[in-house]
Design a protein around this motif. Sequence first.
Motif, PDB file in Angstrom:
ATOM      1  N   ARG A  69      16.465 -24.167 -96.695  1.00 57.92           N
ATOM      2  CA  ARG A  69      15.688 -24.199 -97.757  1.00 57.92           C
ATOM      3  C   ARG A  69      15.342 -22.716 -98.030  1.00 57.92           C
ATOM      4  NH1 ARG A  69      12.357 -29.582 -98.395  1.00 57.92           N
ATOM      5  NH2 ARG A  69      12.297 -28.879-100.156  1.00 57.92           N
ATOM      6  N   PHE A  70      14.780 -21.872 -96.824  1.00 61.24           N
ATOM      7  CA  PHE A  70      14.563 -20.585 -97.003  1.00 61.24           C
ATOM      8  C   PHE A  70      15.520 -19.929 -97.790  1.00 61.24           C
ATOM      9  CE2 PHE A  70      13.593 -16.399 -95.480  1.00 61.24           C
ATOM     10  CZ  PHE A  70      12.153 -16.160 -95.482  1.00 61.24           C
ATOM     11  N   ARG A  71      16.667 -19.730 -97.491  1.00 59.17           N
ATOM     12  CA  ARG A  71      17.473 -19.049 -98.463  1.00 59.17           C
ATOM     13  C   ARG A  71      17.401 -19.353 -99.904  1.00 59.17           C
ATOM     14  NH1 ARG A  71      22.749 -20.042 -94.598  1.00 59.17           N
ATOM     15  NH2 ARG A  71      22.157 -18.379 -92.992  1.00 59.17           N
ATOM     16  N   ARG A  72      17.352 -20.668-100.228  1.00 59.17           N
ATOM     17  CA  ARG A  72      17.347 -20.970-101.494  1.00 59.17           C
ATOM     18  C   ARG A  72      15.970 -20.386-102.150  1.00 59.17           C
ATOM     19  NH1 ARG A  72      18.253 -26.561-101.453  1.00 59.17           N
ATOM     20  NH2 ARG A  72      19.114 -26.535 -99.591  1.00 59.17           N
ATOM     21  N   ALA A  73      14.948 -20.958-101.604  1.00 62.53           N
ATOM     22  CA  ALA A  73      13.528 -20.728-102.105  1.00 62.53           C
ATOM     23  C   ALA A  73      12.710 -20.633-100.982  1.00 62.53           C
ATOM     24  CB  ALA A  73      13.103 -21.717-103.072  1.00 62.53           C
ATOM     25  N   PRO A  74      12.146 -19.493-100.408  1.00 61.24           N
ATOM     26  CA  PRO A  74      11.334 -19.540 -99.239  1.00 61.24           C
ATOM     27  C   PRO A  74      10.083 -20.426 -99.070  1.00 61.24           C
ATOM     28  CG  PRO A  74      12.001 -17.116 -99.658  1.00 61.24           C
ATOM     29  CD  PRO A  74      12.643 -18.279-100.854  1.00 61.24           C
ATOM     30  N   SER A  75       9.407 -20.456-100.343  1.00 58.03           N
ATOM     31  CA  SER A  75       8.275 -21.650-100.368  1.00 58.03           C
ATOM     32  C   SER A  75       8.578 -22.991-100.064  1.00 58.03           C
ATOM     33  CB  SER A  75       7.503 -21.312-101.645  1.00 58.03           C
ATOM     34  OG  SER A  75       8.507 -21.714-102.683  1.00 58.03           O
ATOM     35  N   THR A  76       9.778 -23.329-100.128  1.00 55.38           N
ATOM     36  CA  THR A  76      10.133 -24.835-100.060  1.00 55.38           C
ATOM     37  C   THR A  76      10.555 -24.953 -98.463  1.00 55.38           C
ATOM     38  OG1 THR A  76      12.398 -24.299-100.350  1.00 55.38           O
ATOM     39  CG2 THR A  76      11.183 -25.162-102.044  1.00 55.38           C
ATOM     40  N   ALA A  77      10.608 -23.843 -97.522  1.00 52.28           N
ATOM     41  CA  ALA A  77      10.905 -24.160 -96.134  1.00 52.28           C
ATOM     42  C   ALA A  77       9.606 -24.360 -95.546  1.00 52.28           C
ATOM     43  CB  ALA A  77      11.649 -22.920 -95.718  1.00 52.28           C
ATOM     44  N   LEU A  78       8.546 -24.492 -95.993  1.00 54.06           N
ATOM     45  CA  LEU A  78       7.253 -24.722 -95.188  1.00 54.06           C
ATOM     46  C   LEU A  78       7.375 -26.080 -94.362  1.00 54.06           C
ATOM     47  CD1 LEU A  78       4.465 -23.676 -93.943  1.00 54.06           C
ATOM     48  CD2 LEU A  78       3.334 -24.368 -96.178  1.00 54.06           C
ATOM     49  N   ARG A  79       7.417 -27.066 -95.228  1.00 54.22           N
ATOM     50  CA  ARG A  79       7.346 -28.434 -94.801  1.00 54.22           C
ATOM     51  C   ARG A  79       8.496 -28.663 -93.435  1.00 54.22           C
ATOM     52  NH1 ARG A  79       6.709 -32.967 -99.409  1.00 54.22           N
ATOM     53  NH2 ARG A  79       4.557 -32.321 -99.847  1.00 54.22           N
ATOM     54  N   PRO A  80       9.672 -28.276 -93.558  1.00 52.89           N
ATOM     55  CA  PRO A  80      10.468 -28.423 -92.258  1.00 52.89           C
ATOM     56  C   PRO A  80      10.007 -27.550 -91.296  1.00 52.89           C
ATOM     57  CG  PRO A  80      11.797 -27.937 -94.448  1.00 52.89           C
ATOM     58  CD  PRO A  80      10.294 -27.963 -94.659  1.00 52.89           C
ATOM     59  N   VAL A  81       9.514 -26.442 -91.520  1.00 51.37           N
ATOM     60  CA  VAL A  81       9.024 -25.676 -90.433  1.00 51.37           C
ATOM     61  C   VAL A  81       7.841 -26.275 -89.587  1.00 51.37           C
ATOM     62  CG1 VAL A  81       8.010 -23.280 -89.736  1.00 51.37           C
ATOM     63  CG2 VAL A  81       9.747 -23.592 -91.316  1.00 51.37           C
ATOM     64  N   LEU A  82       7.001 -26.825 -90.350  1.00 54.30           N
ATOM     65  CA  LEU A  82       5.750 -27.517 -89.898  1.00 54.30           C
ATOM     66  C   LEU A  82       6.182 -28.962 -89.234  1.00 54.30           C
ATOM     67  CD1 LEU A  82       3.147 -27.554 -92.799  1.00 54.30           C
ATOM     68  CD2 LEU A  82       3.160 -26.205 -90.541  1.00 54.30           C
ATOM     69  N   LEU A  83       7.210 -29.525 -89.664  1.00 53.99           N
ATOM     70  CA  LEU A  83       7.725 -30.679 -89.133  1.00 53.99           C
ATOM     71  C   LEU A  83       8.517 -30.202 -87.535  1.00 53.99           C
ATOM     72  CD1 LEU A  83       8.724 -33.883 -89.238  1.00 53.99           C
ATOM     73  CD2 LEU A  83      10.964 -32.863 -90.219  1.00 53.99           C
ATOM     74  N   ALA A  84       9.125 -29.177 -87.689  1.00 54.84           N
ATOM     75  CA  ALA A  84       9.704 -28.537 -86.420  1.00 54.84           C
ATOM     76  C   ALA A  84       8.416 -28.170 -85.465  1.00 54.84           C
ATOM     77  CB  ALA A  84      10.540 -27.371 -86.689  1.00 54.84           C
ATOM     78  N   VAL A  85       7.437 -27.763 -86.042  1.00 56.13           N
ATOM     79  CA  VAL A  85       6.196 -27.528 -84.892  1.00 56.13           C
ATOM     80  C   VAL A  85       5.811 -28.956 -84.539  1.00 56.13           C
ATOM     81  CG1 VAL A  85       3.819 -26.591 -84.900  1.00 56.13           C
ATOM     82  CG2 VAL A  85       5.811 -25.436 -86.060  1.00 56.13           C
ATOM     83  N   ALA A  86       5.697 -29.734 -85.388  1.00 53.69           N
ATOM     84  CA  ALA A  86       5.006 -31.067 -84.824  1.00 53.69           C
ATOM     85  C   ALA A  86       5.987 -31.956 -83.859  1.00 53.69           C
ATOM     86  CB  ALA A  86       4.861 -31.850 -86.089  1.00 53.69           C
ATOM     87  N   LEU A  87       7.248 -31.846 -83.970  1.00 51.37           N
ATOM     88  CA  LEU A  87       8.132 -32.437 -83.068  1.00 51.37           C
ATOM     89  C   LEU A  87       8.037 -31.619 -81.617  1.00 51.37           C
ATOM     90  CD1 LEU A  87      11.004 -33.409 -85.488  1.00 51.37           C
ATOM     91  CD2 LEU A  87       9.732 -34.884 -84.261  1.00 51.37           C
ATOM     92  N   GLY A  88       8.064 -30.413 -81.796  1.00 53.22           N
ATOM     93  CA  GLY A  88       7.921 -29.573 -80.615  1.00 53.22           C
ATOM     94  C   GLY A  88       6.673 -30.069 -79.802  1.00 53.22           C
ATOM     95  N   GLY A  89       5.619 -29.974 -80.487  1.00 59.48           N
ATOM     96  CA  GLY A  89       4.113 -30.345 -80.011  1.00 59.48           C
ATOM     97  C   GLY A  89       4.498 -31.794 -79.373  1.00 59.48           C
ATOM     98  N   LEU A  90       5.076 -32.618 -80.088  1.00 56.85           N
ATOM     99  CA  LEU A  90       5.197 -34.008 -79.599  1.00 56.85           C
ATOM    100  C   LEU A  90       5.778 -33.954 -78.167  1.00 56.85           C
ATOM    101  CD1 LEU A  90       4.664 -36.899 -80.491  1.00 56.85           C
ATOM    102  CD2 LEU A  90       7.107 -36.806 -80.875  1.00 56.85           C
ATOM    103  N   PHE A  91       6.849 -33.024 -78.077  1.00 59.95           N
ATOM    104  CA  PHE A  91       7.630 -32.919 -76.688  1.00 59.95           C
ATOM    105  C   PHE A  91       6.751 -32.329 -75.734  1.00 59.95           C
ATOM    106  CE2 PHE A  91      10.025 -29.894 -74.101  1.00 59.95           C
ATOM    107  CZ  PHE A  91      10.914 -30.652 -73.568  1.00 59.95           C
ATOM    108  N   VAL A  92       6.070 -31.453 -76.114  1.00 67.67           N
ATOM    109  CA  VAL A  92       5.097 -30.869 -74.843  1.00 67.67           C
ATOM    110  C   VAL A  92       4.053 -31.893 -74.530  1.00 67.67           C
ATOM    111  CG1 VAL A  92       3.538 -28.927 -74.545  1.00 67.67           C
ATOM    112  CG2 VAL A  92       5.469 -28.409 -75.749  1.00 67.67           C
ATOM    113  N   CYS A  93       3.623 -32.526 -75.329  1.00 67.39           N
ATOM    114  CA  CYS A  93       2.480 -33.311 -75.147  1.00 67.39           C
ATOM    115  C   CYS A  93       3.212 -34.599 -74.320  1.00 67.39           C
ATOM    116  CB  CYS A  93       1.986 -34.150 -76.356  1.00 67.39           C
ATOM    117  SG  CYS A  93       0.890 -32.896 -77.179  1.00 67.39           S
ATOM    118  N   PHE A  94       4.045 -35.221 -74.639  1.00 64.70           N
ATOM    119  CA  PHE A  94       4.874 -36.205 -73.634  1.00 64.70           C
ATOM    120  C   PHE A  94       5.286 -35.626 -72.276  1.00 64.70           C
ATOM    121  CE2 PHE A  94       5.829 -38.882 -77.320  1.00 64.70           C
ATOM    122  CZ  PHE A  94       5.472 -40.203 -76.766  1.00 64.70           C
TER     123      PHE A  94
END
Lengths: 92, 192
Positions: free
Chosen positions: B85-110
């Motif tokens: 999404r960043f390649r097409r329009a950088p502003s649209t990449a924010l949600r997937p990046v936040l999703l990656a952060v949330a899933l990573g945080g979930l991993f560390v919490c578990f």
Amino acid sequence: MGAVRRRLRTRLAGPLLAAAVLVAPGRALACAVCAAGETNNRAEFILTTAFMTALPLLLVGGVVLYLRARARRVHGAPPSPTSALEEPRRVA
Amino acid sequence: MGKVVALPVRPRREPLLPNGVLGMLLFVLAEIMLFAGLISAFLVVKGLAVEWPPVGQPRLPVEETAFNTGALLLSGAALAWAQARFRRAPSTALRPVLLAVALGGLFVCFQGVEWVGLVREGLTLRSSTHGSFFYLIVGLHALHAVAAILALGWAALRLAEGRLRQDTFASVQLFWYFVVGLWPILYWQVYF
């Protein structure tokens, strides 16, 4: 008194150091490799030694190959070394 | 007065890899060697043991960690989606990046919850070589995961401000892919 103690310390230093060198490794058994003489983990030892030897070469080789492929893609293929020796073709 | 000669300006060649990405690549290669050394030592010690895990030591929670592994792999996929999404329009990449952060945080919490359970069951850093290696290897990976999550969070912040460059994003991605790609190997070697 001080001179006697100093002499005693100098005389004892050598034997104590020798004893430490002889005894300490057996007592410590600090690294995983020290136990490599055991038969039940010899296979793991050989395998991991081979792996650890090959890994840096693979990593560096992989990076070099990747950069070479990228250079070809970005700057175009370099002329072959034999191209200068070839006869120029005549176009009819 | 000497004669001034204008020299032809040679066109500047683009670097093959941006400096940030190259630096991160070298760091990741060093870290791969570090983990390879730890895994090698662990395998030699495990091979020496008569019984693994040692008597009186708890079994590692393989099933729960499988779920955790899934979350981490999904976060890697989310980041790949963000890149597309960043390649097409950088502003649209924010949600997937936040999703990656949330899933990573979930991993560390578990991981943290799992550790608390294991400590309660008697697996500590000093209880056995099993505990020492487990906390050293998995803890070091968790440390990398936390650092990578912080880097991803910082990248998300810059992305939200519209100031994230492609090469900066690529270096952060490289770090996260290293964390994600390394985990299944550690899981397979340490947990089974």
